[in-house]
Design a protein around this motif. Sequence first.
Motif, PDB file in Angstrom:
ATOM      1  N   CYS A  65      -4.959 -12.796   2.895  1.00  0.00           N
ATOM      2  CA  CYS A  65      -5.678 -12.713   1.622  1.00  0.00           C
ATOM      3  C   CYS A  65      -5.001 -11.671   0.729  1.00  0.00           C
ATOM      4  CB  CYS A  65      -7.136 -12.334   1.866  1.00  0.00           C
ATOM      5  SG  CYS A  65      -8.028 -12.077   0.329  1.00  0.00           S
ATOM      6  N   ALA A  66      -4.584 -12.069  -0.457  1.00  0.00           N
ATOM      7  CA  ALA A  66      -3.956 -11.122  -1.389  1.00  0.00           C
ATOM      8  C   ALA A  66      -4.709 -11.108  -2.720  1.00  0.00           C
ATOM      9  CB  ALA A  66      -2.479 -11.451  -1.585  1.00  0.00           C
ATOM     10  N   GLU A  67      -5.927 -11.623  -2.703  1.00  0.00           N
ATOM     11  CA  GLU A  67      -6.894 -11.454  -3.804  1.00  0.00           C
ATOM     12  C   GLU A  67      -6.394 -11.848  -5.189  1.00  0.00           C
ATOM     13  OE1 GLU A  67      -9.012  -7.723  -3.494  1.00  0.00           O
ATOM     14  OE2 GLU A  67      -8.780  -7.793  -1.326  1.00  0.00           O
ATOM     15  N   PHE A  68      -5.518 -12.801  -5.272  1.00  0.00           N
ATOM     16  CA  PHE A  68      -5.030 -13.316  -6.552  1.00  0.00           C
ATOM     17  C   PHE A  68      -4.220 -12.287  -7.344  1.00  0.00           C
ATOM     18  CE2 PHE A  68      -8.845 -16.288  -6.232  1.00  0.00           C
ATOM     19  CZ  PHE A  68      -8.109 -17.449  -6.072  1.00  0.00           C
ATOM     20  N   GLN A  69      -3.735 -11.212  -6.664  1.00  0.00           N
ATOM     21  CA  GLN A  69      -3.062 -10.141  -7.410  1.00  0.00           C
ATOM     22  C   GLN A  69      -1.583 -10.051  -7.052  1.00  0.00           C
ATOM     23  OE1 GLN A  69      -5.293  -6.442  -7.018  1.00  0.00           O
ATOM     24  NE2 GLN A  69      -7.205  -7.622  -6.943  1.00  0.00           N
ATOM     25  N   LEU A  70      -0.763  -9.797  -8.057  1.00  0.00           N
ATOM     26  CA  LEU A  70       0.689  -9.741  -7.843  1.00  0.00           C
ATOM     27  C   LEU A  70       1.104  -8.653  -6.841  1.00  0.00           C
ATOM     28  CD1 LEU A  70       3.440 -10.187 -10.544  1.00  0.00           C
ATOM     29  CD2 LEU A  70       3.646  -8.480  -8.741  1.00  0.00           C
TER      30      LEU A  70
END
Length: 308
Positions: A184-189
């Motif tokens: 999971c990378a939470e939609f962040q770059l």
Amino acid sequence: MRASFGLLFALIAGCAREPKGFVVGFSQIGAESAWRVAETESIRSEAAARGIELKLADAGGKLESQVAALHAFLARGVSAVILAPQRKDGFEPALRELADARIPVVVVDRGLDCDPSLFATLIASDFTDEGRRAAEWLIAHTQGEVRIAELEGTAGSDPAIERKRGFDERIAAEPRMRIVKSVCAEFQLPKGKEAMEAIWKAEGGGIDAVYAHNDDMALGAIQAIEEAGKAPGKDVLVVSIDATKGAFDAIVAGKLSCAVECSPLLGPAAFDAIERLRRGETLEKRTVVQDRVFDATNAAAERPNRKY
Ligand code: AHR
């Protein structure tokens, strides 16, 4: 039985609230991605173009703050609410309070797990299909075994759940395709980059493709792949969802392989829905936004037209 939102809204908008002005509260998740910044701008500019006062509440990525914003809109007695919910769950009690106060809610972007009578309509893309289309692109453009790293969006969110479902469903029919790690990378770059670095290390570089649930995470992964001395788009294929300007630039540069479109330009449809509610109409429960797929064959021609 609950009366239609449209009729109640028309009655209320026509008497008690109208003299105080027509105010719409917009509860936004935050600004985790270029997509979301574009969505906020679409809602803001559409309200301005229609001369509607907008109260924007940016929750900074916190579910509790989004719920608190809905309570604040209720206390203020706004005329209607636009909600872009972070997660599928956690909103039902606040939505029930808004419904009891006859304040209609137009849900945009992400779906909810709740009693559907608590919102007037949902305007969003088909996230399951987006996941399927990303998988189909990879299946069509690879041969032999493909070890995939998956970068997932925010846990419990509609796009993270459905984009995973659609992709998994499609590759289940292709035994040569295998997700070796999902993070999971939470939609962040920055989190996409970190996650990719960790996966690369853990798998000893044994990754053939990246499936990122959005462009920002894909762009982070591209940086990590380059820093590992490999060529994204060649040594490691990268597919993602959103089709932002950044993704187009990466496709044209040969680093991103494919971007499945997910339009954030939801302002016009959201305010059309609100205007229809004002006129007493009952809305269809779900409007599916139509999206396209972009890769090296069509990205350069479309790039000048991109609005987000
Ligand atoms: O809900 C839509 C998703 O949320 C977009 O794909 C992503 O970029 C955003 O943060």
